[in-house]
Design a protein around this motif. Structure first.
Motif, mmCIF file in Angstrom:
data_model
loop_
_atom_site.group_PDB
_atom_site.id
_atom_site.type_symbol
_atom_site.label_atom_id
_atom_site.label_comp_id
_atom_site.label_asym_id
_atom_site.label_seq_id
_atom_site.Cartn_x
_atom_site.Cartn_y
_atom_site.Cartn_z
ATOM 1 N N ALA A 4 0.709 -0.998 -0.025
ATOM 2 C CA ALA A 4 -0.110 0.039 0.039
ATOM 3 C C ALA A 4 0.926 1.178 -0.026
ATOM 4 N N GLY A 5 2.099 1.227 0.402
ATOM 5 C CA GLY A 5 2.881 2.187 0.473
ATOM 6 C C GLY A 5 4.185 2.343 1.273
ATOM 7 N N GLY A 6 4.885 3.354 1.314
ATOM 8 C CA GLY A 6 5.960 2.904 2.487
ATOM 9 C C GLY A 6 7.246 4.318 2.236
ATOM 10 N N PHE A 7 8.214 4.127 2.738
ATOM 11 C CA PHE A 7 9.343 4.962 2.569
ATOM 12 C C PHE A 7 9.958 4.768 1.261
ATOM 13 N N PHE A 8 9.910 5.785 0.454
ATOM 14 C CA PHE A 8 10.847 5.672 -0.743
ATOM 15 C C PHE A 8 12.147 6.720 -0.473
ATOM 16 N N ALA A 9 13.119 5.856 -0.699
ATOM 17 C CA ALA A 9 14.561 6.355 -0.435
ATOM 18 C C ALA A 9 15.093 7.102 -1.238
ATOM 19 N N VAL A 10 15.890 8.505 -1.034
ATOM 20 C CA VAL A 10 16.781 8.896 -1.633
ATOM 21 C C VAL A 10 18.301 8.914 -1.390
ATOM 22 N N TYR A 11 18.777 7.786 -1.895
ATOM 23 C CA TYR A 11 20.208 7.563 -1.637
ATOM 24 C C TYR A 11 21.200 7.950 -2.751
ATOM 25 N N ILE A 12 22.199 8.377 -2.536
ATOM 26 C CA ILE A 12 23.371 9.157 -3.387
ATOM 27 C C ILE A 12 24.197 7.915 -3.524
ATOM 28 N N PRO A 13 24.190 7.297 -4.808
ATOM 29 C CA PRO A 13 25.244 6.279 -5.038
ATOM 30 C C PRO A 13 26.544 6.755 -5.021
ATOM 31 N N ILE A 37 30.778 12.035 0.342
ATOM 32 C CA ILE A 37 30.190 13.048 -0.799
ATOM 33 C C ILE A 37 29.615 14.045 -0.308
ATOM 34 N N GLY A 38 30.220 15.107 -0.991
ATOM 35 C CA GLY A 38 29.920 16.509 -0.720
ATOM 36 C C GLY A 38 28.513 16.978 -0.999
ATOM 37 N N ALA A 39 27.740 17.721 -0.674
ATOM 38 C CA ALA A 39 26.471 18.363 -0.747
ATOM 39 C C ALA A 39 26.244 18.935 -2.399
ATOM 40 N N THR A 40 27.404 19.524 -2.734
ATOM 41 C CA THR A 40 27.126 20.201 -4.311
ATOM 42 C C THR A 40 27.250 18.836 -5.351
ATOM 43 N N VAL A 41 27.829 17.715 -4.907
ATOM 44 C CA VAL A 41 27.604 16.494 -5.782
ATOM 45 C C VAL A 41 26.237 15.815 -5.453
ATOM 46 N N ALA A 82 22.212 11.870 4.614
ATOM 47 C CA ALA A 82 22.023 13.196 4.404
ATOM 48 C C ALA A 82 22.956 14.118 3.638
ATOM 49 N N GLU A 83 23.521 13.487 2.651
ATOM 50 C CA GLU A 83 24.521 14.378 1.953
ATOM 51 C C GLU A 83 24.095 15.497 1.235
ATOM 52 N N ALA A 84 22.853 15.237 0.945
ATOM 53 C CA ALA A 84 22.244 16.413 0.027
ATOM 54 C C ALA A 84 21.866 17.676 0.916
ATOM 55 N N ILE A 85 22.148 17.598 2.457
ATOM 56 C CA ILE A 85 21.913 18.736 3.083
ATOM 57 C C ILE A 85 23.241 19.218 3.646
ATOM 58 N N GLY A 86 23.606 20.439 3.253
ATOM 59 C CA GLY A 86 24.626 21.113 3.641
ATOM 60 C C GLY A 86 24.863 21.340 4.985
ATOM 61 N N GLU A 87 25.931 22.023 5.335
ATOM 62 C CA GLU A 87 26.401 22.230 6.892
ATOM 63 C C GLU A 87 25.485 23.289 7.356
ATOM 64 N N ASP A 88 25.266 24.242 6.530
ATOM 65 C CA ASP A 88 24.265 25.335 7.051
ATOM 66 C C ASP A 88 22.748 24.975 7.390
ATOM 67 N N LEU A 89 22.541 23.616 6.954
ATOM 68 C CA LEU A 89 21.117 23.095 6.987
ATOM 69 C C LEU A 89 20.048 23.862 6.469
ATOM 70 N N ASP A 90 20.401 24.775 5.332
ATOM 71 C CA ASP A 90 19.335 25.621 4.780
ATOM 72 C C ASP A 90 18.535 24.759 3.874
ATOM 73 N N ALA A 91 19.491 23.580 3.171
ATOM 74 C CA ALA A 91 18.764 22.681 2.145
ATOM 75 C C ALA A 91 17.776 21.860 3.019
#
Length: 350
Positions: free
Chosen positions: A46-55, A82-86, A134-143
């Motif tokens: 019926a549904g679930g958690f769809f993961a965003v994983y950075i390979p 892996i850094g946030a910009t990647v 949480a690679e897609a979240i930068g150090e300032d947490l704005d993202a």
């Protein structure tokens, strides 16, 4: 058919790797992986958690990880950070695929338990946008606020690879989850900000010190979306009885991972006949967590699963096995979906 709400899948990775075929993969199925709309419908998914994983991509790495994980003991090297910009463009691409799935009118990206219940009632797949690492979240947490604005409601600070927020466990067997340092100061700020935004925090993949740090900081239930019992399979990815006690005390929960490498008592990745390893883990989790704190966290499209399940269409076979294992229908319904909705209501403040 008892509907299943699942704690973790990696379906978006298949779409990321095959964007030109996404309509076939999602709506019709191409005979690969574990998930597509027809098999979800057939299995009561019926549904679930769809993961965003950075390979991680290392063209020079020729290691045969499957072979190593079928011959314990093993201790696999973790990829580099892996850094946030990647990471951010990859995360945006995956979220774009999930939003496209919503536009097919077959799925709803859910921001509340009311959204989940409404989707389930109308036969749409109920999807939670989750970050596995949480690679897609930068150090300032704005993202974090940007991603929350587009629907992010669950974050795991790490996928085993280290991040600026903390450290995950290596894939090691046998091995304790006590593998190094805990959260960084930036990681502790991330947890507090997730609490403020009512974003669920996922403990799966974290090492023991990071787990302890979150338990000390967070005001939300402790949740591991796709982890198993260390007492049954002593893998770094599984949870010790001490950790299970802490999850119980917080009134959190654990989603049972279908990965054979985390189910087999000998740590091998090979599949197995029957249901015994899976049932041993489920019995242990129920014994230590209680009936309201255990769910399913398949890890579909991210791991090898038992032959008896096969893919999402095999979920009814699991339900029938639980009945034969003397779980009554009320308990099975809790495990299948009610416990996830209960812990999300508490976490999201509904």
């Amino acid at each position: 058919m008892i509907p299943v709400f699942d704690g973790h899948n990696d379906f978006l990775l298949r779409l990321l790797e095959n964007p030109e075929d996404r309509e076939t993969i999602w709506l019709k199925g191409n005979g690969k992986g574990h998930l597509d709309l027809p098999r979800m419908k057939a299995g009561g998914f019926a549904g679930g958690f769809f993961a965003v994983y950075i390979p991680s991509h290392d063209e020079n790495d020729t290691t045969d990880y499957e072979a190593l994980m079928n011959n314990p003991p093993y201790d696999l090297d973790l990829p580099k950070p892996i850094g946030a910009t990647v990471a951010q463009p990859v995360a945006a691409a995956k979220i774009g695929h999930l939003m496209w799935m919503e536009r097919t009118d077959k799925l709803t990206i859910c921001r509340s338990v009311a959204d989940i219940r409404a989707a389930m009632a109308t036969g749409r797949i109920a999807a939670i946008l989750h970050f596995e690492g949480a690679e897609a979240i930068g150090e300032d947490l704005d993202a974090l606020h940007v991603w929350h604005g587009v629907g992010l409601r669950s974050v795991g600070p790490v996928w085993s690879r280290p991040t600026i927020f903390g450290h995950g466990v290596p894939f090691r067997f046998p091995g304790s989850p006590d593998t190094g340092d805990g959260l960084t100061e930036t990681g502790k700020r991330l947890i507090r900000e997730c609490n403020a935004l009512k974003i669920m925090i996922d403990l799966s993949h974290l090492n023991e010190k990071g787990f302890n740090d979150i338990a000390a900081i967070s005001d939300s239930p402790l949740v591991a979306t796709h982890s198993n019992a260390y007492a049954v399979t002593p893998s770094t990815r599984n949870l010790t009885d001490r950790q299970l006690a802490m999850i119980r005390e917080s009134d959190g929960m654990v989603g049972l991972n279908f990965g054979t490498v985390f189910l087999n008592p000998d740590g091998r990745n090979a599949s197995f006949e029957g249901w015994d390893p899976l049932l041993r883990h489920l019995d242990h989790l129920l014994e230590h967590l209680g009936e309201t704190r255990v769910g399913l966290g398949s890890d579909f499209d991210g791991v090898s699963v038992p032959k008896a399940i096969g893919d999402a269409a095999g979920l009814p076979r699991l339900i029938e096995t639980l009945k034969a294992h003397d779980y009554d229908e009320a308990l099975i319904t809790k495990i299948a979906h009610e416990n996830w909705l209960r812990v999300l209501e508490r976490t999201w403040g509904e």
